[in-house]
Motif scaffolding. Structure first.
Motif, mmCIF file in Angstrom:
data_model
loop_
_atom_site.group_PDB
_atom_site.id
_atom_site.type_symbol
_atom_site.label_atom_id
_atom_site.label_comp_id
_atom_site.label_asym_id
_atom_site.label_seq_id
_atom_site.Cartn_x
_atom_site.Cartn_y
_atom_site.Cartn_z
ATOM 1 N N VAL A 227 0.855 -1.185 0.000
ATOM 2 C CA VAL A 227 0.000 0.000 0.000
ATOM 3 C C VAL A 227 0.890 1.234 0.000
ATOM 4 N N GLN A 228 0.615 2.145 -0.909
ATOM 5 C CA GLN A 228 1.354 3.391 -1.003
ATOM 6 C C GLN A 228 0.476 4.534 -0.496
ATOM 7 N N ILE A 229 0.999 5.288 0.461
ATOM 8 C CA ILE A 229 0.275 6.414 1.037
ATOM 9 C C ILE A 229 1.144 7.662 0.924
ATOM 10 N N SER A 230 0.500 8.797 1.085
ATOM 11 C CA SER A 230 1.221 10.062 0.974
ATOM 12 C C SER A 230 1.975 10.426 2.248
ATOM 13 N N LEU A 231 1.790 9.674 3.327
ATOM 14 C CA LEU A 231 2.498 9.954 4.573
ATOM 15 C C LEU A 231 3.970 9.613 4.431
ATOM 16 N N ARG A 232 4.819 10.531 4.877
ATOM 17 C CA ARG A 232 6.250 10.277 4.889
ATOM 18 C C ARG A 232 6.674 9.646 6.217
ATOM 19 N N THR A 233 7.906 9.226 6.255
ATOM 20 C CA THR A 233 8.407 8.561 7.461
ATOM 21 C C THR A 233 8.370 9.498 8.665
ATOM 22 N N LEU A 234 8.704 10.762 8.455
ATOM 23 C CA LEU A 234 8.674 11.717 9.560
ATOM 24 C C LEU A 234 7.241 11.999 10.005
ATOM 25 N N ASP A 235 6.278 11.901 9.099
ATOM 26 C CA ASP A 235 4.874 12.052 9.504
ATOM 27 C C ASP A 235 4.454 10.924 10.448
ATOM 28 N N LEU A 236 4.820 9.693 10.086
ATOM 29 C CA LEU A 236 4.504 8.566 10.965
ATOM 30 C C LEU A 236 5.219 8.683 12.304
ATOM 31 N N LEU A 237 6.445 9.200 12.286
ATOM 32 C CA LEU A 237 7.184 9.391 13.537
ATOM 33 C C LEU A 237 6.483 10.421 14.428
ATOM 34 N N ALA A 238 5.946 11.459 13.816
ATOM 35 C CA ALA A 238 5.255 12.492 14.590
ATOM 36 C C ALA A 238 3.948 11.965 15.179
ATOM 37 N N TYR A 239 3.148 11.283 14.372
ATOM 38 C CA TYR A 239 1.863 10.788 14.863
ATOM 39 C C TYR A 239 2.043 9.707 15.934
ATOM 40 N N SER A 240 3.077 8.892 15.803
ATOM 41 C CA SER A 240 3.308 7.866 16.825
ATOM 42 C C SER A 240 3.919 8.426 18.098
ATOM 43 N N GLY A 241 4.422 9.673 18.071
ATOM 44 C CA GLY A 241 5.011 10.274 19.263
ATOM 45 C C GLY A 241 4.043 11.054 20.117
ATOM 46 N N TYR A 242 2.815 11.240 19.631
ATOM 47 C CA TYR A 242 1.829 11.971 20.420
ATOM 48 C C TYR A 242 1.345 11.183 21.638
ATOM 49 N N LYS A 243 1.640 9.904 21.699
ATOM 50 C CA LYS A 243 1.188 9.099 22.847
ATOM 51 C C LYS A 243 1.896 9.492 24.133
#
Length: 336
Positions: A227-243
């Motif tokens: 699956v190809q999405i427009s989210l970049r690696t740094l985007d995933l890092l940011a969203y996973s760090g909000y916890k």
């Protein structure tokens, strides 16, 4: 009567003439600027009959006088470079400009090499925040149910900086949340008489390792399900760090309300974070479409819609588990 002039004696002048030898005229001095003593020096060597007198004992006083005189060397005649040239302002300016050029070239080369490993130019976007954005984003993390518009605005095919767009991901809150989590954990352990530098080091390294492993799991899952999405690696890092925000809040409440308050806050913050992630990533994960060409023309179709939905639910479900894993061992032990 014939007269012969050669016959007969010549009249006498009365006295005998003396022959005066011819003498060379005195030559003028060809070198008027030289020391007159040099002529005597040259005349002393003109006659080969009288060799110059050589004394066996040198004149020590004259040698000492010569040593006290300054020692001048002609750089053009001797081939020795003139060191005083390096002190000229023009030479110093040229050396300074050359050094600045070398320093600039080295800085550019180092920046290019570092850019290949860590995208510093891209990281600046994720840290472009201000106080108003941080407060608004933290309120959105705790109360996402009242937010209506979840789309990210773009300007010239690039997203707007987080300070102007509350829906844009940032890394400032996750990084500061990670640091605050380590400090809070040290405070809690100190209140429980379990504090030690080794324990804090293990806690900080394990939290960072879980954060990186979580990011690797997301990237590997996207690669496996193709699956190809427009989210970049740094985007995933940011969203996973909000916890870390909800985790810190749960630990702080546990100091006042105990285990019951901890679990209540953990459940609420986890549910709010899951809702926030689903609404924020829904536009970027589920709305990906590709152009499909056929005999009847080309049309935009959504590929792997079910797999995208599973990935989004998986990302939202992992956050409460990791929040509990990072904080449950910090609770105070109940006395029997």
């Amino acid at each position: 009567m014939n007269y012969n002039a050669n016959t007969g004696g010549r009249p006498s002048l009365g006295r005998k003439l003396k022959r005066v030898p011819a003498t060379m005229p005195q030559q003028p001095n060809m070198y008027p600027t030289l020391d007159p003593g040099m002529n005597n020096f040259q005349q002393g060597y003109t006659s080969m009959d009288t060799p110059p007198q050589v004394t066996s004992t040198p004149n020590i006083s004259s040698q000492r006088q010569n040593l006290n005189q300054p020692f001048n060397i002609n750089p053009l005649a001797s081939g020795t470079p003139n060191i005083s040239v390096l002190g000229q302002p023009v030479v110093q300016d040229m050396a300074l400009q050359y050094g600045q050029q070398l320093a600039g070239a080295g800085t550019t080369m180092l920046k290019n090499e570092v850019e290949k490993i860590v995208p510093i130019s891209k990281l600046k976007y994720y840290f472009a925040v201000d106080t108003k954005y941080v407060i608004s984003k933290m309120l959105l993390l705790f109360f996402p149910f009242t937010h209506k518009d979840w789309s990210v605005k773009y300007e010239q095919e690039s997203p707007i900086q987080p300070r102007y767009e509350i829906n844009a991901p940032d890394l400032y809150i996750p990084v500061m949340g990670y640091v605050t989590y380590v400090v809070t954990a040290g405070l809690v352990l100190g209140m429980q008489n379990r504090f030690s530098p080794e324990q804090i080091g293990i806690l900080a390294s394990s939290a960072l390792a879980w954060w990186v492993v979580e990011l690797a799991i997301y990237s590997g899952t996207l690669y496996v399900i193709q699956v190809q999405i427009s989210l970049r690696t740094l985007d995933l890092l940011a969203y996973s760090g909000y916890k870390f925000v909800g985790t810190i809040f749960s630990i702080a409440v546990s100091l006042i309300a105990g285990r019951l308050g901890y679990y209540v806050c953990l459940v609420y913050s986890s549910f709010a974070l899951a809702f926030f992630l689903v609404r924020s990533l829904k536009v970027q994960v589920l709305s990906e479409s590709v152009q499909e060409t056929s005999y009847y023309g080309s049309r935009a179709t959504t590929t792997g819609h079910k797999r995208r939905r599973y990935f989004l639910l998986f990302l939202a479900a992992v956050q409460p588990v990791l929040s509990w894993w990072l904080s449950f061992h910090l609770l105070a032990k109940e006395s029997a």
